[in-house]
Scaffold this active site. Structure first.
Site, short mmCIF file in Angstrom:
data_model
loop_
_atom_site.label_atom_id
_atom_site.label_comp_id
_atom_site.label_asym_id
_atom_site.label_seq_id
_atom_site.Cartn_x
_atom_site.Cartn_y
_atom_site.Cartn_z
N HIS A 26 0.84 -1.20 0.00
CA HIS A 26 0.00 0.00 0.00
C HIS A 26 0.87 1.25 0.00
CE1 HIS A 26 -2.29 -3.31 1.78
NE2 HIS A 26 -3.38 -2.72 1.33
N HIS A 257 -4.14 3.29 -3.30
CA HIS A 257 -4.30 2.66 -1.98
C HIS A 257 -3.53 1.35 -1.82
CE1 HIS A 257 -6.15 0.87 1.57
NE2 HIS A 257 -6.28 -0.23 0.83
N GLU A 401 -18.21 -4.13 24.14
CA GLU A 401 -17.37 -5.33 24.23
C GLU A 401 -16.15 -5.27 23.32
OE1 GLU A 401 -20.66 -5.42 23.72
OE2 GLU A 401 -21.52 -6.42 25.48
C1 LIG Z 1 -11.66 -4.50 9.72
C2 LIG Z 1 -11.12 -4.30 8.35
N1 LIG Z 1 -11.95 -4.30 7.31
C3 LIG Z 1 -11.49 -4.17 6.06
C4 LIG Z 1 -10.16 -4.06 5.82
C5 LIG Z 1 -9.63 -3.99 4.39
N2 LIG Z 1 -9.17 -2.61 4.14
C6 LIG Z 1 -7.89 -2.26 4.25
S1 LIG Z 1 -7.66 -0.60 4.09
C7 LIG Z 1 -9.31 -0.35 3.84
C8 LIG Z 1 -9.90 1.02 3.70
C9 LIG Z 1 -8.96 2.01 3.24
O1 LIG Z 1 -9.40 3.31 3.50
P1 LIG Z 1 -8.59 4.21 4.50
O2 LIG Z 1 -8.64 3.65 5.85
O3 LIG Z 1 -9.09 5.59 4.32
O4 LIG Z 1 -7.09 4.09 4.01
P2 LIG Z 1 -6.42 4.86 2.77
O5 LIG Z 1 -6.96 4.23 1.52
O6 LIG Z 1 -6.78 6.28 2.88
O7 LIG Z 1 -4.98 4.58 2.94
C10 LIG Z 1 -10.01 -1.55 3.86
C11 LIG Z 1 -11.46 -1.66 3.65
C12 LIG Z 1 -9.30 -4.06 6.95
N3 LIG Z 1 -7.99 -3.96 6.83
N4 LIG Z 1 -9.81 -4.15 8.19
#
Ligand SMILES: Cc1ncc(C[n+]2csc(CCOP(=O)(O)OP(=O)(O)O)c2C)c(N)n1
Ligand SMILES: [Mg+2]
Length: 647
Positions: A26, A257, A401
């Site tokens: 990432h 991302h 929880e």
């Molecule tokens: C509990 C959980 N659900 C889903 C994911 C998969 N996942 C990784 S990053 C992300 C979302 C990314 O958005 P953001 O937090 O804004 O990160 P950015 O793209 O801005 O780096 C998801 C859905 C995860 N790591 N943990």
């Protein structure tokens, strides 16, 4: 370009190169958050790369664990033991730079992150541990901050809302989170799924909220100063950033991302950033910058060590207290006393144990998700841990929880405190994410789960656990202890407290059980013989041990000699040697398991030819005695089934 900007670009370049070489990872978040990292680490974070585990260090949590290259880059640049080779081996077998950060304080990685929201809540636990130790030992010995980076995903997850609400309520003023407010999530713009006033929400939780341009380093420093100045409220600094900062085609897009930029885009990005070096190169100025910047903090760490040594040498009581917190020795717990033949619920016995050991274990704190009176988790000699009184050892987690799970993990990985959390066993599902992560990172958390079967009775199947013990046993490195009587409850707590590299979950009864004998029993061996016999072995846990013993009496009346084995902890039994295992289970004697839960997993113990007596369906709302009858758990029914099966 000034040195701070060059430092930020170094983080960007290392992150891009590592992700490109691994062909996975990432890059976007490290590129966007590089300025935040430079400011926090160069100006504020009290850490000593040469002495990474000094107790009064600031704690740092990268809650958006997918931005792991940000953490590995800054740890490398500031002199923690992560080398350029380690970064070149990003995401490879055996490297200290896995896809998501895995807890290793000696590297500067305080907690494992990746499941969004967990780090956020774990940091709240670290801040609670600090507040406790600060009250206990004074600011001279413990006075540090907990910083975290959190992302949109963290902010959206429910666990973070629970944890933020509690952190605000408890006035954790030394908790400071920088929010990577980049308007992008994994699949696209954040606006596809989220459109709320984030800082308004946090203000309502009782947080100080600040807004800043996440690429304006002086402004970031000012915001952190403002956060530090507020001693009564946690702070959320919303930092507007650009994901994939510097990438001509991927900045501000979800395509930055979670995949490598690609060779061409890497080249264009480096050109845009004015980066003229080979892959994985770090300009000497940047190393020098961080070495110089962290000099005063290294100094502070060694002064603190000297001061601690002096104080402990001068004051024996203080030394004793400090060691009780930071080097707790193995504990041996006396079996609580009951009248012979009495009955007591194992949850009540657990409460008695907590209170019996509380004085000797001042590091022990804990609470329940609004079920303290049911889970028997209250430390009666102590008050509550509140915003105004940090001396209390009872934490009122409220009905939260999942956050409780991560907060207890956070207290336990902080060091110096040992925490437990309680709820009904059925609601362990609500905190499973935290239980699993604690097991993965080796947090020695203690889970006090009560009301552990259909025998809670009238509340019915919504509250009755049937699959939960099996589901918890499925988590690697989590030990599950289902004690049968007073001696086993004492043993359960002993096992839990003496574990330092992983969590323990108790499965405790709501209903009264025969208290058993006063002598200690080998819970640490996982299983032992409670009644000898040669025709059949009944292996039982918790409340079913008494049932199995009664069934064995009935079988004896019918001319069958039944051995009864109590197996409070399967995980502990599994690691015993074969000689011990066969001394308990016997060789060639037919085996029967008896547990008021699903039979899943018992084949490992009873073998393919064994008989598993359990409950492979949901329970029902009725008095416990009726349920025992209807579901076949009376001693007579168990004996009859075994007789029939033996033929
Ligand atoms: C509990 C959980 N659900 C889903 C994911 C998969 N996942 C990784 S990053 C992300 C979302 C990314 O958005 P953001 O937090 O804004 O990160 P950015 O793209 O801005 O780096 C998801 C859905 C995860 N790591 N943990
Ligand atoms: Mg985002």
């Amino acid at each position: 370009m000034n040195i701070e900007q060059l430092a930020a670009n170094t983080i960007r370049a290392l992150s891009i190169d590592a992700v490109q070489k691994a062909n996975s990872g990432h890059p976007g978040a490290p590129m966007g958050m590089a300025d935040m990292a430079v400011v926090l680490w160069s100006k504020f974070l009290r850490v000593d790369p040469k002495n990474p585990t000094w107790e009064n260090r600031d704690r740092f949590v990268l809650s958006n664990g997918h931005a792991s290259m940000l953490l590995y880059s800054i740890l490398h640049l500031t002199g923690f033991p992560i080398s350029i080779e380690d970064i070149e081996n990003f995401r490879q077998w055996g490297s200290p730079t896995p896809g998501h950060p895995e807890r290793d304080p000696s590297l500067g990685i305080e907690t494992t992150t990746g499941p969004l929201g967990q780090g956020f809540a774990t940091g709240v636990g670290m801040a609670i541990a600090e507040a406790k130790l600060n009250e206990r030992f004074g600011s001279d010995l413990v006075d540090h901050r907990t910083f975290g980076f959190v992302s949109d995903g963290d902010i959206m997850e429910g666990i973070a809302s629970e944890a933020a609400s509690l952190a605000g309520h408890l006035g954790l003023g030394k908790l400071i989170y920088l929010y990577d407010d980049n308007d992008i999530t994994l699949v696209g713009p954040k606006s596809w799924s989220y459109n709320e006033d984030t800082t308004g929400r946090f203000a309502a939780y009782g947080w100080q909220t600040l807004h800043v341009d996440g690429h304006d380093q002086p402004a970031l420093a000012e915001a952190i100063e403002a956060a530090l100045a507020d001693k009564d409220r946690p702070s959320l600094i919303s930092c507007k950033t650009h994901i994939g900062f510097g990438s001509p085609h991927k900045q501000d897009s979800a395509s930055a991302h979670g995949s490598p930029l690609g060779e061409e885009e890497v080249a264009l990005t480096k050109e845009r950033l004015g980066w003229e070096y080979e892959p994985f190169h770090v300009p000497a100025d940047v190393y020098e910058f961080f070495t110089g910047a962290l000099d005063d903090r290294r100094q502070e760490a060694s002064e603190w060590e000297r001061n601690l040594e002096m104080k402990l040498a001068a004051d024996k009581n203080l030394a004793k207290a400090w060691h009780k917190h930071f080097n707790a020795t193995p504990i041996s717990i006396a079996v609580p006393e009951y009248d012979e033949g009495a009955k007591a619920a194992t949850r009540a016995i657990s409460g008695a144990v907590i209170n019996a050991i509380a004085d000797d274990r001042p590091d022990l704190v804990g609470g329940s998700a609004d079920l303290a009176s049911s889970n028997n988790t209250l430390i009666k000699s102590s008050g509550d841990f509140t915003a105004n009184d940090r001396s209390g050892r009872n934490i009122r987690f409220g009905i939260r929880e999942h956050a409780m799970g991560a907060i207890v993990n956070g207290i336990n990985v902080h060091g110096g405190m040992r925490a437990f959390g309680g709820t009904f066993l059925t609601f362990s599902d609500y905190m499973r994410g935290a239980i699993r992560l604690g097991a993965l990172m080796g947090a020695p958390s203690i889970w006090v789960f009560t009301h552990d079967s259909i025998f809670l009775g009238e509340d019915g199947p919504t509250h009755q656990s049937v699959e939960h013990v099996a589901a918890l046993r499925a988590i690697p490195n989590l030990w599950v202890v289902r004690p049968a009587n007073a001696a086993e409850v004492a043993g359960a707590w002993e096992v839990a407290l003496n574990r330092v590299d992983g969590p323990t979950a108790f499965s405790l009864s709501r209903q009264g059980l025969p208290v058993g004998g006063a002598g200690p029993v080998p819970v640490d061996k996982g299983a032992y013989v409670v009644r000898d016999g040669s025709d059949v072995v009944l292996v039982a846990t918790g409340s079913e041990v008494a049932t199995a013993l009664d069934a064995a009496d009935i079988l004896e009346g019918n001319g069958k000699s039944a051995r009864v084995v109590s197996m409070p902890c399967r995980e502990a039994f599994e690691i015993q040697d074969d000689a011990y295992k066969s001394s308990v289970l016997g060789d060639g004697i037919p085996r029967v398991s008896v547990e008021a839960g699903i039979t899943f997993g018992w084949g490992d113990i009873i073998g393919s030819g064994g008989l598993a007596i359990g409950l492979d369906r949901f329970g029902a709302s009725a008095p416990a005695s009726v349920l025992a009858e209807k579901f076949g758990f009376t001693p007579e029914q168990v004996a009859a089934r075994v007789s029939e099966w033996l033929g």
